[in-house]
Design an enzyme around this catalytic site. Structure first.
Site, mmCIF file in Angstrom:
data_model
loop_
_atom_site.group_PDB
_atom_site.id
_atom_site.type_symbol
_atom_site.label_atom_id
_atom_site.label_comp_id
_atom_site.label_asym_id
_atom_site.label_seq_id
_atom_site.Cartn_x
_atom_site.Cartn_y
_atom_site.Cartn_z
ATOM 1 N N GLU A 132 60.452 -28.412 51.250
ATOM 2 C CA GLU A 132 59.758 -27.127 51.119
ATOM 3 C C GLU A 132 58.784 -27.175 49.941
ATOM 4 O O GLU A 132 57.673 -26.652 50.012
ATOM 5 C CB GLU A 132 60.767 -25.983 50.918
ATOM 6 C CG GLU A 132 61.608 -25.652 52.134
ATOM 7 C CD GLU A 132 60.787 -25.103 53.289
ATOM 8 O OE1 GLU A 132 59.996 -25.866 53.865
ATOM 9 O OE2 GLU A 132 60.935 -23.925 53.621
ATOM 10 N N THR A 185 52.144 -20.447 53.044
ATOM 11 C CA THR A 185 53.138 -19.928 52.096
ATOM 12 C C THR A 185 52.626 -20.053 50.665
ATOM 13 O O THR A 185 52.790 -19.134 49.842
ATOM 14 C CB THR A 185 54.471 -20.693 52.268
ATOM 15 O OG1 THR A 185 54.930 -20.487 53.600
ATOM 16 C CG2 THR A 185 55.537 -20.212 51.298
HETATM 17 N N1 HSE Z 1 60.917 -16.665 50.898
HETATM 18 C C1 HSE Z 1 59.741 -17.433 51.186
HETATM 19 C C2 HSE Z 1 58.532 -16.574 50.881
HETATM 20 C C3 HSE Z 1 59.747 -17.830 52.620
HETATM 21 O O1 HSE Z 1 58.559 -15.396 51.244
HETATM 22 O O2 HSE Z 1 57.586 -17.053 50.283
HETATM 23 C C4 HSE Z 1 58.556 -18.624 53.043
HETATM 24 O O3 HSE Z 1 58.624 -18.836 54.431
#
Ligand code: HSE
Length: 313
Positions: A132, A185
């Site tokens: 990630e 993201t």
């Molecule tokens: N919790 C993370 C965000 C998930 O909201 O940035 C990304 O898919």
């Protein structure tokens, strides 16, 4: 060490955050996901042989979340063979339903099976978090944990990593609308504040506590009202054209609540039962048509199952 020639694993797409639970809560959906196949190869190391389905993910093994994760697992193991990897992307990158996480979860579960399951789920989640970080610059676990374990995953702590699996209430469904725009993201995290006001923090942790209480007691109304997010949603809503209209339509059609799925642009309306979820999905579609942005919808029960082996040979 087991003696496989090939392993194919499917890992589901995931909805994370659920409003108030930014970076700490997520669950998988049914049917949509990525499939990773590992094959024995005479050539040492790991090579990506094919990527099918959605495009836009790196082919370089050091840059791809699936191969990167397996390479991490290969470190320190004295293997007399290498791997060829095939990835089928059923989850569109930049969609908000854990595309990078599905790939790395499937790849890690395949490699773990290959090596005779030396790692626990928690260790696999730890490795998947490195993927990630590769994909978005942040080590969040709220997609990888549910993609690996299934059910609702609660990341109680990142340091040390502590993940709790919650059995989802029987009738918990989600209606998703995915506008066909890409939000990375990385981009949607850059706009977030580094500190929050105490009054907002109090509001948020009250809601998270309510959300967990609601999940454990199958109190659907409590789940809904506890999804209120006063920190992240107001900022990220700006990135999703038509978000207020979608949310209003979902709530009017009876959704328990509605929030941005992960970092967006998918929008997730949490519902009680399939009928309500289908009704909410139709209402969201109607609300989105005037936007002139194409979209896809999914209606799914919260999936109790995480990554699973499809086939071995
Ligand atoms: N919790 C993370 C965000 C998930 O909201 O940035 C990304 O898919």
């Amino acid at each position: 060490m087991t003696d496989y020639n090939g392993i194919k694993v499917f890992a589901p797409a995931t909805v994370s955050n659920l409003g108030s639970g930014f970076d700490i809560i997520g669950f998988p959906i049914e049917e949509v996901g990525d499939t990773v196949t590992l094959r024995k190869s005479e050539t040492p190391g790991l090579r990506i042989a094919n990527i099918t389905g959605y495009t836009g993910v790196p082919w370089l093994p050091e840059k791809n979340t699936a191969s990167f994760a397996v390479m991490k697992m290969m470190e320190g193991r004295h293997l007399d063979h290498g791997f060829e990897m095939e990835i089928h992307k059923g989850v569109k990158p930049g969609s908000g339903v854990g595309s990078s996480a599905s790939s790395s979860a499937a790849a890690l579960v395949a490699a773990n099976e290959w090596f005779g399951r030396p790692l626990t789920d928690l260790q696999l989640i730890g490795l998947a978090m490195e993927s990630e970080a590769l994909a978005s610059g942040s080590r969040h676990a709220d997609n990888v944990a549910p993609a690996i374990m299934g059910g609702v995953a609660l990341v109680r702590s990142y340091d040390p990593l502590d993940v709790i699996r919650i059995e989802p209430p029987q009738e918990l469904w989600v209606a998703l609308l995915h506008p066909q725009i890409e939000i990375r993201t990385e981009t949607s995290r850059k706009i977030l504040p580094h500190s929050v006001a105490l009054k907002d923090a109090i509001c948020q942790w009250g809601n998270v506590a309510g959300l967990i209480a609601g999940l454990y007691s199958s109190d659907y109304e409590l789940i809904g009202r506890s999804m209120q997010d006063v920190i992240i949603e107001p900022l990220r809503a700006e990135l999703i054209p038509g978000y207020p209209e979608l949310k209003a339509a979902a709530l009017k059609a009876g959704a328990l609540n509605c929030s941005i799925s992960g970092s967006g642009p998918s929008v997730s309306a949490i519902c009680r039962g399939s009928e309500q979820a289908k009704r909410v999905s139709r209402a969201m579609e109607e609300a989105y048509q005037p936007m002139e942005i194409s979209y896809e919808t999914y209606v799914s029960k919260v999936n109790n199952q995480g990554a699973s082996v499809v086939e071995t040979w």
